[in-house]
Design an enzyme around this catalytic site. Structure first.
Site, PDB file in Angstrom:
ATOM      1  N   ASP A  39      -9.979 -11.035  11.229  1.00 28.46           N
ATOM      2  CA  ASP A  39      -9.919 -10.792   9.789  1.00 28.46           C
ATOM      3  C   ASP A  39     -11.119 -11.424   9.119  1.00 28.46           C
ATOM      4  O   ASP A  39     -11.632 -12.458   9.575  1.00 28.46           O
ATOM      5  CB  ASP A  39      -8.625 -11.384   9.213  1.00 28.46           C
ATOM      6  CG  ASP A  39      -8.190 -10.718   7.923  1.00 28.46           C
ATOM      7  OD1 ASP A  39      -8.937 -10.815   6.932  1.00 28.46           O
ATOM      8  OD2 ASP A  39      -7.116 -10.096   7.898  1.00 28.46           O
ATOM      9  N   TYR A 157     -10.645   6.745  -0.742  1.00 24.35           N
ATOM     10  CA  TYR A 157      -9.535   6.359   0.139  1.00 24.35           C
ATOM     11  C   TYR A 157      -9.026   7.562   0.925  1.00 24.35           C
ATOM     12  O   TYR A 157      -8.827   7.484   2.142  1.00 24.35           O
ATOM     13  CB  TYR A 157      -8.407   5.746  -0.702  1.00 24.35           C
ATOM     14  CG  TYR A 157      -7.304   5.132   0.125  1.00 24.35           C
ATOM     15  CD1 TYR A 157      -7.530   3.972   0.847  1.00 24.35           C
ATOM     16  CD2 TYR A 157      -6.033   5.700   0.175  1.00 24.35           C
ATOM     17  CE1 TYR A 157      -6.524   3.391   1.605  1.00 24.35           C
ATOM     18  CE2 TYR A 157      -5.022   5.130   0.927  1.00 24.35           C
ATOM     19  CZ  TYR A 157      -5.278   3.976   1.640  1.00 24.35           C
ATOM     20  OH  TYR A 157      -4.282   3.409   2.396  1.00 24.35           O
ATOM     21  N   LYS A 161      -9.046   8.084   5.032  1.00 23.44           N
ATOM     22  CA  LYS A 161      -7.817   8.201   5.812  1.00 23.44           C
ATOM     23  C   LYS A 161      -7.678   9.568   6.473  1.00 23.44           C
ATOM     24  O   LYS A 161      -7.170   9.670   7.595  1.00 23.44           O
ATOM     25  CB  LYS A 161      -6.604   7.888   4.924  1.00 23.44           C
ATOM     26  CG  LYS A 161      -6.497   6.420   4.528  1.00 23.44           C
ATOM     27  CD  LYS A 161      -6.400   5.506   5.745  1.00 23.44           C
ATOM     28  CE  LYS A 161      -6.166   4.048   5.361  1.00 23.44           C
ATOM     29  NZ  LYS A 161      -6.033   3.164   6.552  1.00 23.44           N
TER      30      LYS A 161
END
Length: 243
Positions: A39, A157, A161
């Site tokens: 992360d 977005y 996706k």
């Protein structure tokens, strides 16, 4: 599925320090895997890893910007050297820019595409030779119902996706000849900060617990070697924006 069915397996999870990534990290550790929580928020990743270890699981944390080709290579090489194998890659890290097209900057676009689509490409590319040499491995790509439908103020977005879903199916076709499984998990709305902080008026009761999506990831990983789930969708029962 058996409680420790991932014993001796090594899982690399991007964006694993919060939300769905944290739920997946905890669930795979509970199933016996050694989880590497990769992360950009290193301190937060270390806290999750420590919590998993304190609960009896196996976890390590590593700092990673998924948009960095050098970072992806470094993490894979380090994990392979430390653990001896990489059996599972979960491409979970994600971001958004909730703006109309006219307000969306080139930097916004590049950031969203970089994290959500280029990141999975870079990590998959880095881990593929390791899995091919092993003759086995499983890549899980966390996509979204945003890859099946659209709404406003989300052009970047949706592009990321929809692209990730296509990438996942193409990698499935390519990977199966080398014994590598690839699964796209199409997740509906979850009770995570990713939704609730951006859309504070959302009723949390129409969303699902991210633990349920993590359970779906576990199910995909639990199939016998001869079978694979290329795509699975998991939705909240009360999500009204899906048919």
């Amino acid at each position: 599925m058996k409680k420790q069915f991932l014993k001796d397996k090594v899982a690399l999870i991007t964006g694993g320090s919060q939300g769905l990534g944290e739920a997946i990290s905890r669930r795979l550790a509970h199933a016996g895997a050694t989880v590497c929580i990769a992360d950009i928020k290193k301190e937060q990743a270390e806290q999750v890893a420590a919590s998993i270890t304190e609960a009896g699981g196996k976890a390590v944390a590593i700092e990673l910007n998924v948009t960095s080709p050098e970072g992806a290579t470094r993490v894979v090489e380090q994990l392979k050297a430390d653990q001896g194998s990489i059996d599972i890659l979960v491409n979970n890290a994600g971001t958004d820019a909730t703006k109309p097209l006219t307000d969306l900057t080139v930097d916004d676009w590049n950031r969203v595409i970089g994290v959500n689509l280029s990141g999975p490409f870079l990590l998959s590319k880095a881990v593929y030779p390791v899995m091919k040499a092993q003759g086995s491995g499983h890549v899980i790509n966390i996509t979204s119902t945003a890859a099946k439908r659209t709404w406003t103020e989300a052009t970047a977005y949706h592009a990321s996706k929809w692209g990730l879903l296509g990438f996942s199916h193409a990698l499935h076709a390519e990977g199966r000849r080398d014994g590598i499984k690839v699964t796209a998990v199409v997740a509906g709305g979850m009770r995570t900060a990713f939704i609730l902080e951006r859309f504070p008026d959302t009723d949390p009761n129409v969303l699902q617990d991210p633990k349920n999506v993590a359970e779906t990831v576990c199910f995909a990983l639990s199939l016998p070697d001869e079978s694979v789930i290329p795509e699975v969708m998991v939705l909240p029962m009360r999500e009204t924006s899906w048919p």
